[in-house]
Scaffold this motif. Structure first.
Motif, short mmCIF file in Angstrom:
data_model
loop_
_atom_site.label_atom_id
_atom_site.label_comp_id
_atom_site.label_asym_id
_atom_site.label_seq_id
_atom_site.Cartn_x
_atom_site.Cartn_y
_atom_site.Cartn_z
N HIS B 3 -2.18 -10.52 -12.47
CA HIS B 3 -1.29 -9.64 -11.56
C HIS B 3 -2.10 -8.94 -10.50
O HIS B 3 -1.93 -8.70 -9.41
CB HIS B 3 -0.62 -8.45 -12.24
CG HIS B 3 0.62 -8.04 -11.32
ND1 HIS B 3 1.66 -8.72 -10.87
CD2 HIS B 3 0.81 -6.60 -11.00
CE1 HIS B 3 2.66 -8.03 -10.07
NE2 HIS B 3 2.15 -6.57 -10.15
N LEU B 4 -3.65 -8.47 -11.17
CA LEU B 4 -4.42 -7.88 -10.25
C LEU B 4 -4.87 -8.79 -9.09
O LEU B 4 -5.05 -8.57 -7.84
CB LEU B 4 -5.60 -7.21 -10.83
CG LEU B 4 -6.71 -6.63 -10.10
CD1 LEU B 4 -6.31 -5.41 -9.59
CD2 LEU B 4 -8.09 -6.52 -10.93
N ASP B 6 -3.15 -11.39 -7.86
CA ASP B 6 -2.07 -11.63 -6.94
C ASP B 6 -2.16 -10.50 -5.99
O ASP B 6 -1.85 -10.61 -4.87
CB ASP B 6 -0.80 -11.33 -7.82
CG ASP B 6 0.42 -11.65 -6.98
OD1 ASP B 6 0.54 -12.16 -5.90
OD2 ASP B 6 1.67 -11.39 -7.79
N ILE B 7 -2.37 -9.22 -6.37
CA ILE B 7 -2.46 -8.10 -5.40
C ILE B 7 -3.62 -8.11 -4.52
O ILE B 7 -3.37 -7.98 -3.28
CB ILE B 7 -2.34 -6.64 -6.55
CG1 ILE B 7 -1.00 -6.32 -6.67
CG2 ILE B 7 -2.99 -5.70 -5.10
CD1 ILE B 7 -0.81 -5.29 -7.69
N THR B 10 -2.63 -10.88 -2.15
CA THR B 10 -1.50 -10.53 -1.06
C THR B 10 -2.22 -9.43 0.17
O THR B 10 -1.97 -9.44 1.30
CB THR B 10 -0.49 -9.39 -1.94
OG1 THR B 10 0.08 -10.42 -2.73
CG2 THR B 10 0.60 -9.04 -0.95
N TRP B 57 9.83 -10.34 -3.28
CA TRP B 57 9.48 -8.89 -2.75
C TRP B 57 10.39 -8.06 -2.58
O TRP B 57 10.20 -6.74 -2.32
CB TRP B 57 8.52 -9.04 -1.57
CG TRP B 57 9.41 -9.84 -0.27
CD1 TRP B 57 9.36 -11.04 0.07
CD2 TRP B 57 10.24 -9.14 0.62
NE1 TRP B 57 10.56 -11.32 1.06
CE2 TRP B 57 10.76 -10.04 1.61
CE3 TRP B 57 10.61 -7.89 0.81
CZ2 TRP B 57 11.44 -9.74 2.69
CZ3 TRP B 57 11.60 -7.50 2.10
CH2 TRP B 57 12.05 -8.57 2.90
N ASP B 60 10.39 -6.36 -6.28
CA ASP B 60 9.14 -5.44 -6.71
C ASP B 60 8.58 -4.93 -5.82
O ASP B 60 7.84 -5.74 -4.77
CB ASP B 60 8.43 -6.68 -7.43
CG ASP B 60 7.08 -5.72 -8.00
OD1 ASP B 60 6.76 -4.82 -7.89
OD2 ASP B 60 6.20 -6.64 -8.65
N LEU B 61 8.76 -3.63 -5.52
CA LEU B 61 8.19 -3.01 -4.45
C LEU B 61 6.69 -2.96 -3.99
O LEU B 61 6.26 -2.71 -2.87
CB LEU B 61 8.69 -1.52 -4.06
CG LEU B 61 10.25 -1.42 -3.62
CD1 LEU B 61 10.46 0.03 -3.65
CD2 LEU B 61 10.28 -2.14 -2.32
N THR B 62 6.00 -3.34 -4.98
CA THR B 62 4.60 -3.31 -5.06
C THR B 62 4.08 -4.16 -3.93
O THR B 62 3.04 -3.64 -3.20
CB THR B 62 4.01 -4.23 -6.31
OG1 THR B 62 4.63 -3.68 -7.61
CG2 THR B 62 2.50 -3.92 -6.48
N TYR B 63 4.79 -5.39 -3.53
CA TYR B 63 4.35 -6.20 -2.63
C TYR B 63 4.36 -5.36 -1.28
O TYR B 63 3.38 -5.25 -0.24
CB TYR B 63 5.03 -7.41 -2.31
CG TYR B 63 4.69 -8.35 -3.66
CD1 TYR B 63 3.67 -8.98 -3.57
CD2 TYR B 63 5.82 -8.37 -4.46
CE1 TYR B 63 3.52 -9.78 -4.68
CE2 TYR B 63 5.40 -9.10 -5.73
CZ TYR B 63 4.09 -9.92 -5.93
OH TYR B 63 4.13 -10.55 -6.84
N TYR B 65 4.21 -2.25 -0.89
CA TYR B 65 3.15 -1.15 -0.74
C TYR B 65 1.71 -1.53 -0.45
O TYR B 65 1.10 -1.13 0.43
CB TYR B 65 3.07 -0.21 -1.94
CG TYR B 65 4.49 0.47 -2.42
CD1 TYR B 65 5.39 1.24 -1.56
CD2 TYR B 65 4.90 0.36 -3.77
CE1 TYR B 65 6.37 1.69 -1.77
CE2 TYR B 65 5.89 1.26 -3.98
CZ TYR B 65 6.89 1.61 -3.15
OH TYR B 65 7.88 2.45 -3.41
N VAL B 66 1.42 -2.57 -1.06
CA VAL B 66 0.21 -3.43 -0.91
C VAL B 66 -0.09 -3.80 0.46
O VAL B 66 -0.80 -3.88 1.22
CB VAL B 66 0.06 -4.84 -1.81
CG1 VAL B 66 -1.09 -5.41 -1.44
CG2 VAL B 66 0.16 -3.98 -3.26
#
Lengths: 201, 201, 201
Positions: B3-4, B6-7, B10, B57, B60-63, B65-66
């Motif tokens: 996952h890290l 992936d971030i 991204t 996306w 999962d709001l992570t995307y 934010y990133v």
């Protein structure tokens, strides 16, 4: 009332698409497709991305009729539309407000986060124009100069702030669309725009 | 861990998109959208085509934010990013490996044929850049010169060969992404590229 | 029989895509993707908009094989394809007829209105070429000069008129595709085209 505004917006978007296509010297089929895509492209993209299929305009023929009418009117009155430019811009702005709200609404229906709802509202209002510009082989105008999408985002933020205050839906919709419409009219009148970000090569 | 990566991928994709958009003199909204589309466009196309909606996306709001962070960093440090070009290329390459694996994984989840899974992996890793280039009114760079997509396809083939050998998932993922990353870095270093196919008019 | 015609059309579309891509000096990967998108792009767009996912070519590998074969044949025989131009145009026209019918059929399966079914038929037959042209950074040729999509629309109207007369499916399909194929061949032979709509600036 809301449905009537949706129809006004759809027709205005279709007419603006047809005008762009004619200035690119497309043939009648090309003009019709660009009118169609400008009017329903944003909503189609939204529906596909949230999984609401068959997409909206396939289930309610009103859109096909309204766009066809807009296409015919634009062709018939193309020499006089210049004089109506102000009215057209007003209708287009109504579309901006209404389409943003429709997009937000769909996001809420699908229980998505407010941030995503605002993205969906902006997509609904602005991405028909993006697809129009790509089909006409231009960099989308809303990426270059016009303050357009940003107003939808602002409107969306206002919407969710007011929503926290438990206002009635009607008032919520009215205020949000007025915010979008007024700021957009001011932006057109005073030629507000963002500068490109300077970038040393 | 995965996952890290992936971030990291991204963020690298978002920053490369933002840099391209700035070189095209887009306004801040345009730069943000191009950054967004470069980062999630390939995965969005994949999700829509296999029927996984609302697309990733949106759930999962992570995307968001990133990408927003990547966009801000690019604007703030745009004058210094040239010096970081090597690090950026490395992160971008991590993205290439990880996104290919994510695409293949989704294809397997949907029980699609290995050929289709490899196509999905390539799409996930490469089509954000294709959409970026189209929005910037260019013929996609991966269709013209860069050995980029072909490496994803190779990586995909390696993946399915190793999978037949019943390796553990962790090792399978590690080897495949290393294959993609190493070949890509070699391709960049030695400027590997395909020639266009000669075509007598 | 119908399936055979589908395959002939797919191969012809892939080859026309590959030829276009080569004239744009794309590399082999680019040529393959353009061939692929020209052949299945219209059907993919249709499947996504009606909600038929994973899209068609992911579930039946025949398309991948046929397109790959068309891609290889085009590269091998690229210097001789000029002499085969008439045969290619004929196959392409078969594709036009068959793809229109497939699109209409899917619309009927999803119980959509005849107007929408005709739109789906036209999309299936014509929008692979639209995506091809956009990826090659051109305004789509069917928006500018060729009488192409209009023939699909005409064919669709003929289809639904005959359907009201309760003809058998086989005859219905035969007549509709013949109508499309014959009109298209006449349009090519006599260089029929629409003029752009004149538009005073």
């Amino acid at each position: 009332m809301f449905h009537l505004l949706d129809i006004i917006g759809t027709m205005a978007f279709a007419m603006s698409g047809a005008l762009t296509a004619m200035s690119k010297k497309l043939d009648p089929f090309g003009v019709f497709i660009i009118a169609f895509v400008t009017a329903v492209g944003g909503g189609t993209l939204r529906d596909v991305m949230i999984g609401r299929m068959p997409v909206g305009w396939m289930q309610d023929l009103t859109y096909v009729y309204v766009i066809t009418l807009g296409f015919i009117l634009t062709i018939l009155f193309r020499k006089r539309l210049d004089k109506l430019r102000t009215s057209l811009a007003l209708f287009d702005t109504i579309g901006l407000g209404v389409f943003t709200l429709i997009g937000i609404q769909k996001g809420i229906e699908y229980q998505l986060h407010p941030t995503i709802c605002i993205a969906l509202g902006t997509m609904t209002a602005c991405f028909g124009g993006v697809i129009r510009d790509i089909l006409c082989n231009e960099i989308p105008v809303i990426f270059r100069e016009e303050v357009y999408a940003t107003i939808c985002i602002l409107g969306g933020i206002v919407f969710f702030i007011l929503r926290k205050m438990n206002l009635e839906n009607e008032i919520l919709y009215l205020i949000t669309s007025l915010v979008i419409i007024v700021i957009r009219l001011l932006a057109v009148k005073y030629k507000w725009h963002f500068s490109p970000i300077e970038h040393k090569k």
